[in-house]
Motif scaffolding. Structure first.
Motif, PDB file in Angstrom:
ATOM      1  N   VAL A 152     -14.730   9.453 -14.817  1.00  0.00           N
ATOM      2  CA  VAL A 152     -13.839   9.233 -13.724  1.00  0.00           C
ATOM      3  C   VAL A 152     -13.773  10.369 -12.106  1.00  0.00           C
ATOM      4  CG1 VAL A 152     -11.276   8.899 -13.796  1.00  0.00           C
ATOM      5  CG2 VAL A 152     -11.800   7.832 -15.622  1.00  0.00           C
ATOM      6  N   ARG A 153     -13.485   8.673 -11.082  1.00  0.00           N
ATOM      7  CA  ARG A 153     -13.706   9.559 -10.147  1.00  0.00           C
ATOM      8  C   ARG A 153     -11.701  10.622 -10.043  1.00  0.00           C
ATOM      9  NH1 ARG A 153     -13.520   6.183  -5.082  1.00  0.00           N
ATOM     10  NH2 ARG A 153     -12.547   7.823  -4.300  1.00  0.00           N
ATOM     11  N   PHE A 154     -12.623  11.903  -9.596  1.00  0.00           N
ATOM     12  CA  PHE A 154     -12.090  13.058  -9.359  1.00  0.00           C
ATOM     13  C   PHE A 154     -10.549  13.145  -8.671  1.00  0.00           C
ATOM     14  CE2 PHE A 154      -9.686  17.821  -9.711  1.00  0.00           C
ATOM     15  CZ  PHE A 154      -9.394  18.057 -10.356  1.00  0.00           C
ATOM     16  N   ASP A 155     -10.608  12.104  -7.430  1.00  0.00           N
ATOM     17  CA  ASP A 155      -9.924  12.264  -5.929  1.00  0.00           C
ATOM     18  C   ASP A 155      -9.304  10.440  -6.441  1.00  0.00           C
ATOM     19  OD1 ASP A 155     -11.986  10.499  -5.919  1.00  0.00           O
ATOM     20  OD2 ASP A 155     -12.075  10.571  -3.698  1.00  0.00           O
ATOM     21  N   GLN A 156      -8.628   9.967  -7.895  1.00  0.00           N
ATOM     22  CA  GLN A 156      -8.708   8.989  -7.200  1.00  0.00           C
ATOM     23  C   GLN A 156      -6.602   8.886  -7.892  1.00  0.00           C
ATOM     24  OE1 GLN A 156      -9.973   6.953 -10.740  1.00  0.00           O
ATOM     25  NE2 GLN A 156     -11.258   5.577  -9.367  1.00  0.00           N
ATOM     26  N   PRO A 157      -6.417   8.706  -7.445  1.00  0.00           N
ATOM     27  CA  PRO A 157      -4.462   7.939  -7.038  1.00  0.00           C
ATOM     28  C   PRO A 157      -4.319   8.179  -9.056  1.00  0.00           C
ATOM     29  CG  PRO A 157      -4.573   6.240  -6.284  1.00  0.00           C
ATOM     30  CD  PRO A 157      -6.320   6.948  -6.211  1.00  0.00           C
ATOM     31  N   GLY A 158      -3.391   9.023  -9.039  1.00  0.00           N
ATOM     32  CA  GLY A 158      -2.885   9.409 -10.996  1.00  0.00           C
ATOM     33  C   GLY A 158      -1.397   8.480 -10.885  1.00  0.00           C
ATOM     34  N   ASP A 159      -1.216   8.128 -12.342  1.00  0.00           N
ATOM     35  CA  ASP A 159       0.292   7.024 -12.347  1.00  0.00           C
ATOM     36  C   ASP A 159       0.777   8.652 -13.311  1.00  0.00           C
ATOM     37  OD1 ASP A 159       2.209   5.466 -13.394  1.00  0.00           O
ATOM     38  OD2 ASP A 159       0.999   5.156 -14.961  1.00  0.00           O
ATOM     39  N   VAL A 160       2.089   8.618 -12.345  1.00  0.00           N
ATOM     40  CA  VAL A 160       3.314   9.752 -12.373  1.00  0.00           C
ATOM     41  C   VAL A 160       3.619   9.476 -14.028  1.00  0.00           C
ATOM     42  CG1 VAL A 160       5.344  10.825 -11.725  1.00  0.00           C
ATOM     43  CG2 VAL A 160       3.064  10.375 -10.253  1.00  0.00           C
ATOM     44  N   ALA A 161       3.563   8.474 -14.177  1.00  0.00           N
ATOM     45  CA  ALA A 161       4.440   7.821 -15.090  1.00  0.00           C
ATOM     46  C   ALA A 161       3.995   7.936 -16.154  1.00  0.00           C
ATOM     47  CB  ALA A 161       4.593   6.297 -15.090  1.00  0.00           C
ATOM     48  N   THR A 162       2.511   7.536 -16.604  1.00  0.00           N
ATOM     49  CA  THR A 162       1.175   7.933 -17.707  1.00  0.00           C
ATOM     50  C   THR A 162       1.540   9.125 -18.242  1.00  0.00           C
ATOM     51  OG1 THR A 162       0.259   5.682 -16.971  1.00  0.00           O
ATOM     52  CG2 THR A 162      -0.552   7.199 -18.600  1.00  0.00           C
ATOM     53  N   VAL A 163       1.841  10.641 -17.238  1.00  0.00           N
ATOM     54  CA  VAL A 163       1.632  12.069 -17.348  1.00  0.00           C
ATOM     55  C   VAL A 163       2.825  11.865 -17.748  1.00  0.00           C
ATOM     56  CG1 VAL A 163       1.695  13.335 -16.282  1.00  0.00           C
ATOM     57  CG2 VAL A 163       0.300  12.223 -15.070  1.00  0.00           C
ATOM     58  N   LEU A 164       3.821  11.060 -17.059  1.00  0.00           N
ATOM     59  CA  LEU A 164       5.226  11.929 -17.835  1.00  0.00           C
ATOM     60  C   LEU A 164       5.460  11.200 -19.178  1.00  0.00           C
ATOM     61  CD1 LEU A 164       7.855  11.680 -14.975  1.00  0.00           C
ATOM     62  CD2 LEU A 164       6.848  13.664 -16.236  1.00  0.00           C
ATOM     63  N   ARG A 165       5.154  10.465 -20.220  1.00  0.00           N
ATOM     64  CA  ARG A 165       4.787   9.623 -20.735  1.00  0.00           C
ATOM     65  C   ARG A 165       3.880  10.639 -22.237  1.00  0.00           C
ATOM     66  NH1 ARG A 165       4.934   4.681 -18.419  1.00  0.00           N
ATOM     67  NH2 ARG A 165       2.338   4.271 -18.910  1.00  0.00           N
ATOM     68  N   VAL A 166       3.334  11.231 -21.505  1.00  0.00           N
ATOM     69  CA  VAL A 166       2.099  12.415 -22.198  1.00  0.00           C
ATOM     70  C   VAL A 166       3.057  13.143 -22.449  1.00  0.00           C
ATOM     71  CG1 VAL A 166       0.258  14.122 -22.340  1.00  0.00           C
ATOM     72  CG2 VAL A 166       0.038  11.063 -22.088  1.00  0.00           C
ATOM     73  N   LEU A 167       3.499  14.212 -21.361  1.00  0.00           N
ATOM     74  CA  LEU A 167       3.879  15.002 -22.263  1.00  0.00           C
ATOM     75  C   LEU A 167       5.528  14.979 -22.565  1.00  0.00           C
ATOM     76  CD1 LEU A 167       4.247  16.490 -17.745  1.00  0.00           C
ATOM     77  CD2 LEU A 167       2.744  18.060 -20.330  1.00  0.00           C
TER      78      LEU A 167
END
Length: 391
Positions: A152-167
């Motif tokens: 996965v390219r390290f500079d791709q924009p991420g999905d904040v909602a997915t990060v929050l679900r994981v946390l």
């Protein structure tokens, strides 16, 4: 050895290696090797620049591993020579690690494990203990997750909602083994909030703080569950409540309402009430209406029925519950009855004075429950009502 320092530096060191061109799996292995060297050498000879030392040693470990692997010789041509020792770069790519570890190609369990390892700095053993699985099983899970995101390219924009679900998944695991995952989730969410200005990140942090403030009162000394109405509010962590409410108010003022801010608003109304009788039940159903609009979750609709029952009386709650009887709120994904739905029905019937129906439903909910503490609690509720009826 300052373990807290090591854990705080781990994600930024890993991010430096990935930014330099190392794939995620190889970079993570190299960082772990560097941490082993730190544990061995730092107590006797601590470095002046801890991060710079870790970056230099981890990069050297990565180059050594790359050069020794014949299958990876092509990659070696793309790798720059080892940078001269010196201060670590000021750029912090920790935020990108959050997005990488919460990549949509990963299963929720793999995303949680990878986040705890790469961003949280926990060892595989600690994560395995927290999830009550063998260390070898967790090692395989983490290894597969690393391979999945390596390209996965390290500079791709991420999905904040997915990060929050994981946390939030990490937070809800609570405490097991020698790792307090609820506290770890709060630490990681604080870290995320320091790096991204987003009202939902603040909303999740507020929600965690407000829930965590009641943690000491949620179970009795024998491990049995203590319902919210019966918890000793004098033992709630008032500092965490005050901080959570302050963070929430700042997030709500930005007028970008989201799921976690709404959940936190409901938690704040509970946490701010001196007694259960003084809870602002009129506001709570209104916030659940917002949450239904945002999520359309069957579980949210169940909780809304309870709130309606408190605000407008048990029969109004039962009427709200009846609206769900033909929906997925009454059954699990496998078609089995949901104990939460049955328990809510039991509670509302008890509030309405129908003890026989309530006792029967509590017993049914206990039979459906998969969690031992929940099953015991529901069984005691049924026994209590049956005793009242006989008395």
């Amino acid at each position: 050895m300052n373990e807290a320092l090591i854990r705080s530096l781990t994600p930024s060191v890993l991010a430096v290696l990935v930014r330099r061109g190392a794939d995620f799996a190889a970079a993570e292995d190299a960082v772990q090797d560097a941490l082993v060297e730190a544990v061995r050498g730092w107590p006797a000879d601590p470095p002046r620049d801890a991060k710079g030392w870790l970056v230099t040693v981890a990069w050297r470990k990565f180059l050594d591993a790359t050069r020794s692997d014949a299958a990876r010789r092509r990659r070696e041509d793309r790798v720059d020579e080892e940078p001269a020792p010196g201060p670590a770069p000021a750029v912090d790519d920790t935020l990108q690690l959050y997005f990488l570890c919460a990549h949509p190609s990963l299963t929720p369990s793999s995303a949680v494990a990878l986040t705890l390892r790469a961003v949280g700095g926990l060892t595989t053993r600690q994560i395995a203990q927290a999830y009550l699985v063998p260390e070898a099983t967790m090692a395989q899970r983490i290894s597969r997750a690393k391979r999945t995101v390596s390209d996965v390219r390290f500079d791709q924009p991420g999905d904040v909602a997915t990060v929050l679900r994981v946390l939030y998944l990490v937070f809800n695991e609570g405490y097991s083994g020698d790792v307090d995952l609820s506290a770890e989730a709060i630490r990681l969410t604080r870290q995320l909030a320091a790096r991204i200005d987003h009202p939902e990140v603040a909303g999740l942090l507020a929600l965690m703080l407000l829930h965590h403030a009641r943690r000491a009162t949620r179970t009795a000394p024998d491990g049995s569950l203590v319902p919210l109405a019966e918890q000793d509010r004098g033992r709630w962590d008032t500092a965490s409540i005050a901080e959570g409410i302050e963070i929430l108010q700042a997030a709500l003022a930005r007028d970008r309402l989201g799921e976690f801010q709404t959940q936190a608003a409901i938690a704040a109304l509970h946490a701010d009430a001196p007694t259960v009788e003084e809870t602002d039940w009129v506001q709570i159903p209104e916030w659940y209406d917002e949450l239904v609009r945002l999520t359309d979750s069957p579980v949210v609709r169940l909780n809304r029925a309870v709130a309606v029952g408190e605000a407008d009386g048990p029969r109004a709650g039962l009427a709200a519950l009846a609206e769900l009887n033909d929906s997925s709120a009454t059954t699990s994904s496998r078609g089995h009855p949901m104990p939460r739905h049955t328990a809510v029905a039991a509670y509302l019937h008890e509030r309405d004075g129908d003890l026989a129906t309530a006792a029967r439903l509590y017993a049914e909910a206990a039979h459906q429950a998969s969690n031992l503490a929940e099953r015991d609690h529901l069984t005691r509720q049924a026994a209590r009502l049956n005793a009242l009826r006989r008395g």
